[in-house]
Motif scaffolding. Structure first.
Motif, PDB file in Angstrom:
ATOM      1  N   LEU A   1      32.726 -12.094  41.836  1.00  0.00           N
ATOM      2  CA  LEU A   1      32.688 -13.533  42.067  1.00  0.00           C
ATOM      3  C   LEU A   1      32.803 -13.816  43.563  1.00  0.00           C
ATOM      4  O   LEU A   1      33.557 -13.145  44.265  1.00  0.00           O
ATOM      5  N   LYS A   2      32.095 -14.818  44.020  1.00  0.00           N
ATOM      6  CA  LYS A   2      32.183 -15.270  45.409  1.00  0.00           C
ATOM      7  C   LYS A   2      33.265 -16.351  45.500  1.00  0.00           C
ATOM      8  O   LYS A   2      33.604 -16.995  44.502  1.00  0.00           O
ATOM      9  N   PRO A   3      33.811 -16.585  46.693  1.00  0.00           N
ATOM     10  CA  PRO A   3      34.841 -17.622  46.841  1.00  0.00           C
ATOM     11  C   PRO A   3      34.412 -18.999  46.329  1.00  0.00           C
ATOM     12  O   PRO A   3      35.231 -19.739  45.795  1.00  0.00           O
ATOM     13  N   SER A   4      33.121 -19.325  46.445  1.00  0.00           N
ATOM     14  CA  SER A   4      32.650 -20.633  45.968  1.00  0.00           C
ATOM     15  C   SER A   4      32.784 -20.775  44.453  1.00  0.00           C
ATOM     16  O   SER A   4      32.851 -21.891  43.942  1.00  0.00           O
ATOM     17  N   ALA A   5      32.855 -19.672  43.722  1.00  0.00           N
ATOM     18  CA  ALA A   5      32.990 -19.717  42.261  1.00  0.00           C
ATOM     19  C   ALA A   5      34.440 -19.847  41.809  1.00  0.00           C
ATOM     20  O   ALA A   5      34.693 -20.094  40.629  1.00  0.00           O
ATOM     21  N   VAL A   6      35.394 -19.656  42.733  1.00  0.00           N
ATOM     22  CA  VAL A   6      36.814 -19.670  42.360  1.00  0.00           C
ATOM     23  C   VAL A   6      37.611 -20.699  43.158  1.00  0.00           C
ATOM     24  O   VAL A   6      38.802 -20.554  43.374  1.00  0.00           O
ATOM     25  N   VAL A   7      36.931 -21.763  43.580  1.00  0.00           N
ATOM     26  CA  VAL A   7      37.582 -22.813  44.371  1.00  0.00           C
ATOM     27  C   VAL A   7      38.685 -23.492  43.566  1.00  0.00           C
ATOM     28  O   VAL A   7      39.788 -23.709  44.053  1.00  0.00           O
TER      29      VAL A   7
ATOM     30  N   PHE B   1      39.020  -9.292  38.802  1.00  0.00           N
ATOM     31  CA  PHE B   1      37.645  -9.464  39.247  1.00  0.00           C
ATOM     32  C   PHE B   1      37.589  -9.090  40.721  1.00  0.00           C
ATOM     33  O   PHE B   1      38.609  -9.022  41.405  1.00  0.00           O
ATOM     34  N   ASN B   2      36.385  -8.807  41.197  1.00  0.00           N
ATOM     35  CA  ASN B   2      36.168  -8.493  42.608  1.00  0.00           C
ATOM     36  C   ASN B   2      35.666  -9.736  43.319  1.00  0.00           C
ATOM     37  O   ASN B   2      34.910 -10.522  42.744  1.00  0.00           O
ATOM     38  N   CYS B   3      36.093  -9.905  44.563  1.00  0.00           N
ATOM     39  CA  CYS B   3      35.697 -11.078  45.337  1.00  0.00           C
ATOM     40  C   CYS B   3      35.484 -10.665  46.787  1.00  0.00           C
ATOM     41  O   CYS B   3      36.275  -9.889  47.333  1.00  0.00           O
ATOM     42  N   GLN B   4      34.409 -11.151  47.389  1.00  0.00           N
ATOM     43  CA  GLN B   4      34.148 -10.903  48.803  1.00  0.00           C
ATOM     44  C   GLN B   4      33.562 -12.163  49.414  1.00  0.00           C
ATOM     45  O   GLN B   4      33.148 -13.069  48.697  1.00  0.00           O
ATOM     46  N   ARG B   5      33.540 -12.212  50.729  1.00  0.00           N
ATOM     47  CA  ARG B   5      33.060 -13.416  51.418  1.00  0.00           C
ATOM     48  C   ARG B   5      31.655 -13.782  50.939  1.00  0.00           C
ATOM     49  O   ARG B   5      30.932 -12.946  50.415  1.00  0.00           O
ATOM     50  N   GLU B   6      31.285 -15.045  51.125  1.00  0.00           N
ATOM     51  CA  GLU B   6      30.021 -15.568  50.604  1.00  0.00           C
ATOM     52  C   GLU B   6      28.818 -14.724  51.022  1.00  0.00           C
ATOM     53  O   GLU B   6      27.944 -14.464  50.221  1.00  0.00           O
ATOM     54  N   GLY B   7      28.759 -14.290  52.270  1.00  0.00           N
ATOM     55  CA  GLY B   7      27.610 -13.526  52.749  1.00  0.00           C
ATOM     56  C   GLY B   7      27.724 -12.040  52.501  1.00  0.00           C
ATOM     57  O   GLY B   7      26.827 -11.275  52.862  1.00  0.00           O
TER      58      GLY B   7
END
Length: 193
Positions: free
Chosen positions: A59-65, A177-183
């Motif tokens: 998941l990207k940060p925008s999905a977990v705001v 879950f794994n999360c990394q910066r948008e780009g």
């Protein structure tokens, strides 16, 4: 002997269907870095933006705001749970000096309900990794009773094992879950044993 040739996507689905509830936690070193081995005793359903969270999802940060919807299974409303969301890779997986960063804590969640029925002691702080791929771990602890768990003084360097010992909690279930910066792109690299 019958040999069945399946497309790659079906082989992956078959592999994940045969995994135990904790295998993905072992493979990702959550069991080792964060938790000791445990046997799950209850179901946990987590959805971000009406999308079911599967173990080891990317998941990207925008999905977990916004905080997720979290439902606890079971059938005994007299049993209570504490949910934490931690980042064992903060501020970066190569130098996790803030391990285990606490993003969220809800206590006194009755079995069979959602976190909305619990007490939010540490408000949700959205994960926003700046470097590398971070594991974000949800741990559900069974409490001895209601109002027996209290918030830590700080978010950084939270420790699930110490927290469980301090409040006599047992791990009921966990997922991540794994999360990394948008780009960011690429997969998580696991350490060699």
């Amino acid at each position: 002997m019958l040999t069945l040739q399946l497309p790659q996507s079906h082989r992956e689905e078959l592999f994940f269907c045969n995994m135990s509830a904790t295998d993905s936690l072992v493979m990702a070193h959550v069991i080792q870095d964060v938790l000791d081995p445990f046997t799950p005793t209850i179901s946990l359903r987590i959805t971000y933006n009406n999308r079911l969270l599967l173990a080891s999802a990317e998941l990207k940060p925008s999905a977990v705001v916004s905080k997720p919807r979290v439902d606890v299974g079971g059938n005994d409303m007299r049993a209570f749970y504490t949910l934490v969301l931690i980042d064992p890779d903060a501020p970066s997986p190569s130098h996790p000096s803030l391990r285990e960063y606490l993003h969220w804590m809800v206590t006194d969640i009755p079995e069979t309900t959602s976190v909305n029925f619990g007490q939010e002691l540490v408000f949700y702080e959205r994960p926003d990794p700046r470097s590398g791929i971070h594991r974000l771990v949800f741990v559900l602890f069974r409490q001895l009773g209601r109002r027996t768990v209290f918030a830590p003084e700080m978010r950084h360097n939270f420790n699930c094992r110490s927290f469980a010992r301090q409040y006599h909690l047992s791990v009921a279930t966990a997922t991540y879950f794994n999360c990394q910066r948008e780009g960011g792109s690429g997969g998580r690299r696991f350490r060699e044993e």
